[in-house]
Scaffold this active site. Structure first.
Site, short mmCIF file in Angstrom:
data_model
loop_
_atom_site.label_atom_id
_atom_site.label_comp_id
_atom_site.label_asym_id
_atom_site.label_seq_id
_atom_site.Cartn_x
_atom_site.Cartn_y
_atom_site.Cartn_z
N SER A 212 0.33 -1.05 -0.56
CA SER A 212 0.02 0.17 -0.51
C SER A 212 1.10 1.16 -0.39
CB SER A 212 -0.63 0.57 0.51
OG SER A 212 -1.50 1.31 1.66
N HIS B 74 -1.35 -2.19 -3.26
CA HIS B 74 -3.00 -1.09 -3.47
C HIS B 74 -2.75 0.40 -2.63
CE1 HIS B 74 -5.87 -2.40 0.10
NE2 HIS B 74 -5.70 -1.50 0.43
N ASP C 226 -5.58 3.12 -1.91
CA ASP C 226 -6.12 3.72 -0.40
C ASP C 226 -6.57 4.64 -1.24
OD1 ASP C 226 -5.99 1.02 1.62
OD2 ASP C 226 -4.32 1.66 1.41
N MET D 167 -9.91 6.93 0.48
CA MET D 167 -10.82 7.09 1.18
C MET D 167 -11.14 8.61 0.89
SD MET D 167 -7.90 6.27 4.49
CE MET D 167 -7.00 5.68 4.59
N HIS E 231 -9.00 -0.08 -2.83
CA HIS E 231 -9.34 -0.58 -1.65
C HIS E 231 -10.20 1.50 -1.69
CE1 HIS E 231 -9.53 -1.55 2.41
NE2 HIS E 231 -10.52 -1.16 2.19
N MET F 41 -12.09 3.10 0.42
CA MET F 41 -12.94 3.27 1.71
C MET F 41 -14.17 4.31 1.41
SD MET F 41 -9.90 2.66 3.64
CE MET F 41 -8.41 2.55 2.13
N MET G 257 -10.27 -6.82 7.26
CA MET G 257 -9.79 -5.64 7.54
C MET G 257 -9.01 -5.91 9.19
SD MET G 257 -10.01 -2.92 5.47
CE MET G 257 -8.19 -2.07 6.57
N ASP H 286 -5.71 -6.60 5.64
CA ASP H 286 -5.01 -5.41 5.26
C ASP H 286 -4.82 -4.76 6.72
OD1 ASP H 286 -4.24 -2.91 4.39
OD2 ASP H 286 -6.58 -2.45 3.69
C1 DX5 Z 1 -6.03 0.93 6.48
C2 DX5 Z 1 -5.90 1.17 4.38
C3 DX5 Z 1 -4.47 -0.08 4.85
C4 DX5 Z 1 -3.51 0.91 5.13
C5 DX5 Z 1 -2.51 -0.27 5.82
O1 DX5 Z 1 -7.13 2.01 6.35
O2 DX5 Z 1 -6.79 0.17 4.47
O3 DX5 Z 1 -4.45 -0.50 3.10
O4 DX5 Z 1 -2.41 1.74 3.99
O5 DX5 Z 1 -1.03 -0.02 5.79
P1 DX5 Z 1 -0.09 -0.49 7.29
O6 DX5 Z 1 0.27 -1.42 7.13
O7 DX5 Z 1 0.95 0.56 7.54
O8 DX5 Z 1 -1.32 -1.10 8.03
ZN ZN Z 2 -6.31 -1.28 2.40
#
Ligand code: DX5
Ligand code: ZN
Length: 222
Positions: A8, A32, A34, A36, A65, A67, A136, A174
């Protein structure tokens, strides 16, 4: 499919996204991304325009991903932009089957994600329409949090559900995945591992990806 690593970029240098992806491109199975929206989760990252631009500069398959609230509004466009996999949260929509079908119709693999408090039962209806279950292992929103050991029973339940299907459904974890925790997740049945800070905050992200994959493979071997 063996064990797959999906670094990620959440904790990478976001002003240099394509060069950050280059650092892991030779060894990672996915990158990956993310997304948001500051509604579904209390944080804001990037959206479709940034992902579209990035995909023009990288060859590594994108594992998006989402969110975000109302994933039906946005998810198919990520697939149309060329993402190899698009994951939405089951908590974010009342029509998960419809969202899954639309992602698939747009040409991407479909993932369905569960927040820590969400039971595996929440995906009973949509399971026939997905290629991956994302369990998660932190509360979504931020990188760098500690792996929630108490999610391992849900990883096992996700593996059982995946194996009960005729399709080849992957189980992704994740959050807080790194040396040590990846072994437990793999032993519980995960086969796709998102790793953010453990990869991008290491001295050599590519070496860390290889190390993580080796640990996952060792842990999964009977
Ligand atoms: C958190 C994300 C993850 C995050 C993971 O909401 O969905 O993908 O980037 O980061 P680490 O590996 O640092 O927990
Ligand atoms: Zn993620």
């Amino acid at each position: 499919m063996g064990m797959q690593i999906s670094p990620s970029v959440l904790n990478a240098d976001l002003s240099r996204l394509s060069s950050e992806v280059e650092r892991i491109a030779a060894v990672a199975d996915w990158v990956h991304l993310d997304v948001m929206d500051n509604h579904f989760v209390p944080n804001l990252t990037f959206g479709l325009p940034v992902v579209e631009s990035l995909l023009k500069h990288i060859d590594t398959p994108a594992d998006c991903h989402l969110m975000i609230d109302d994933p039906g509004r946005w998810a198919p466009a990520y697939a149309e932009a060329g993402a190899g996999s698009v994951t939405f949260h089951v908590e974010a929509t009342r029509a998960p089957v419809k969202v899954a079908k639309e992602i698939r119709a747009a040409g991407a693999r479909v993932g369905v994600a569960l927040k820590p408090a969400t039971s595996i039962d929440a995906i009973a209806e949509v399971i026939r329409h997905v290629d991956m279950i994302l369990v998660m292992t932190v509360e979504p929103g931020f990188g760098g949090q500690a792996f929630m050991e108490d999610m391992l029973p849900k990883v096992r339940a996700a593996r059982r559900l995946a194996d009960s299907s005729d399709a080849d459904i992957w189980v992704q974890v994740d959050g807080g995945v790194g040396p040590g925790t990846i072994e437990r997740a793999a032993f519980a049945g995960a086969d796709v591992f998102v790793a953010g800070s453990s990869v991008f905050r290491s001295d050599d992200p590519a070496v860390m990806v290889e190390k993580l994959r080796a640990e996952a493979e060792n842990a999964a071997r009977p």
